[in-house]
Design a protein around this motif. Structure first.
Motif, PDB file in Angstrom:
ATOM      1  N   GLY A  43     162.490   2.903 -30.091  1.00  0.00           N
ATOM      2  CA  GLY A  43     161.943   1.670 -30.638  1.00  0.00           C
ATOM      3  C   GLY A  43     161.086   1.958 -31.863  1.00  0.00           C
ATOM      4  O   GLY A  43     161.133   1.233 -32.860  1.00  0.00           O
ATOM      5  N   TRP A  44     160.354   3.007 -31.782  1.00  0.00           N
ATOM      6  CA  TRP A  44     159.506   3.381 -32.907  1.00  0.00           C
ATOM      7  C   TRP A  44     160.338   3.745 -34.122  1.00  0.00           C
ATOM      8  O   TRP A  44     160.043   3.404 -35.250  1.00  0.00           O
ATOM      9  N   ALA A  45     161.381   4.475 -33.867  1.00  0.00           N
ATOM     10  CA  ALA A  45     162.278   4.870 -34.956  1.00  0.00           C
ATOM     11  C   ALA A  45     162.845   3.626 -35.615  1.00  0.00           C
ATOM     12  O   ALA A  45     162.898   3.519 -36.842  1.00  0.00           O
ATOM     13  N   LEU A  46     163.244   2.698 -34.810  1.00  0.00           N
ATOM     14  CA  LEU A  46     163.810   1.462 -35.351  1.00  0.00           C
ATOM     15  C   LEU A  46     162.749   0.693 -36.108  1.00  0.00           C
ATOM     16  O   LEU A  46     163.050  -0.028 -37.057  1.00  0.00           O
ATOM     17  N   ASN A  47     161.526   0.846 -35.695  1.00  0.00           N
ATOM     18  CA  ASN A  47     160.443   0.171 -36.391  1.00  0.00           C
ATOM     19  C   ASN A  47     160.380   0.649 -37.843  1.00  0.00           C
ATOM     20  O   ASN A  47     160.043  -0.105 -38.751  1.00  0.00           O
ATOM     21  N   ASN A  48     160.740   1.876 -38.056  1.00  0.00           N
ATOM     22  CA  ASN A  48     160.762   2.430 -39.402  1.00  0.00           C
ATOM     23  C   ASN A  48     161.961   1.921 -40.191  1.00  0.00           C
ATOM     24  O   ASN A  48     161.978   1.967 -41.407  1.00  0.00           O
ATOM     25  N   THR A  49     162.952   1.469 -39.469  1.00  0.00           N
ATOM     26  CA  THR A  49     164.180   1.031 -40.127  1.00  0.00           C
ATOM     27  C   THR A  49     163.915  -0.154 -41.038  1.00  0.00           C
ATOM     28  O   THR A  49     164.644  -0.380 -41.990  1.00  0.00           O
ATOM     29  N   PRO A  53     166.182   0.351 -47.126  1.00  0.00           N
ATOM     30  CA  PRO A  53     166.700  -0.600 -48.118  1.00  0.00           C
ATOM     31  C   PRO A  53     168.032  -1.184 -47.685  1.00  0.00           C
ATOM     32  O   PRO A  53     168.394  -2.284 -48.056  1.00  0.00           O
ATOM     33  N   GLU A  54     168.779  -0.433 -46.909  1.00  0.00           N
ATOM     34  CA  GLU A  54     170.086  -0.913 -46.496  1.00  0.00           C
ATOM     35  C   GLU A  54     170.003  -1.552 -45.114  1.00  0.00           C
ATOM     36  O   GLU A  54     169.046  -1.381 -44.392  1.00  0.00           O
ATOM     37  N   ASN A  55     171.046  -2.251 -44.779  1.00  0.00           N
ATOM     38  CA  ASN A  55     171.051  -2.956 -43.506  1.00  0.00           C
ATOM     39  C   ASN A  55     171.380  -2.006 -42.365  1.00  0.00           C
ATOM     40  O   ASN A  55     172.508  -1.586 -42.190  1.00  0.00           O
ATOM     41  N   LEU A  56     170.412  -1.714 -41.593  1.00  0.00           N
ATOM     42  CA  LEU A  56     170.649  -0.905 -40.412  1.00  0.00           C
ATOM     43  C   LEU A  56     170.858  -1.837 -39.220  1.00  0.00           C
ATOM     44  O   LEU A  56     170.014  -2.684 -38.963  1.00  0.00           O
TER      45      LEU A  56
END
Length: 109
Positions: A43-49, A53-56
């Motif tokens: 979840g934390w990693a995704l928080n950085n997403t 700039p691109e759509n993750l």
DNA sequence: GGTGTGACCAGCT
DNA sequence: AAGCTGGCCACAC
């Protein structure tokens, strides 16, 4: 190989490799990476997403129950729901319908 | 280098 | 039955 975080990078890779119209769970990614205890790290990693700039396709990542837990982090629950619906998925009650069938395993690919 | 945190999961009360 | 706390592990200050 870059001696970068590794974990984060792997999370991004996995999320990015999620097929169109598929979903996975934080625990699945965490378990695939190293340990089931790392689920929170995902979840934390995704928080950085959100800095990406691109759509993750982080919207394809949900919790074990298929509930859109991170919808509030997307800037709006409607966003995540619409994204998933746009992928051909069905969202009902902030939950993915047929989540079990739509479940995609990181190690499955 | 220690502390805090974080979009979870699972077990206990 | 449902709610809550603990645990895990890696990153940021």
């Amino acid at each position: 190989m870059k001696s970068n975080s590794g974990f984060f990078q792997k999370v991004y890779e996995v999320v990015r490799q999620i097929p169109h119209g598929r979903v996975t769970s934080y625990g699945a990614i965490a378990e695939y990476l190293g340990g089931r205890g790392s689920s929170r790290m995902v979840g934390w990693a995704l928080n950085n997403t959100k800095n990406f700039p691109e759509n993750l396709p982080a919207h394809r990542v949900v919790n074990r129950k298929g509930l859109l837990t991170g919808k509030r982090h997307f800037g709006g629950a409607e966003i995540m729901k619409q994204l998933l619906e746009s992928e051909g998925l069905t969202i009902q009650d902030d939950r993915i319908v047929n989540f079990k069938e739509r479940f995609w395993e990181p190690a499955g690919e």
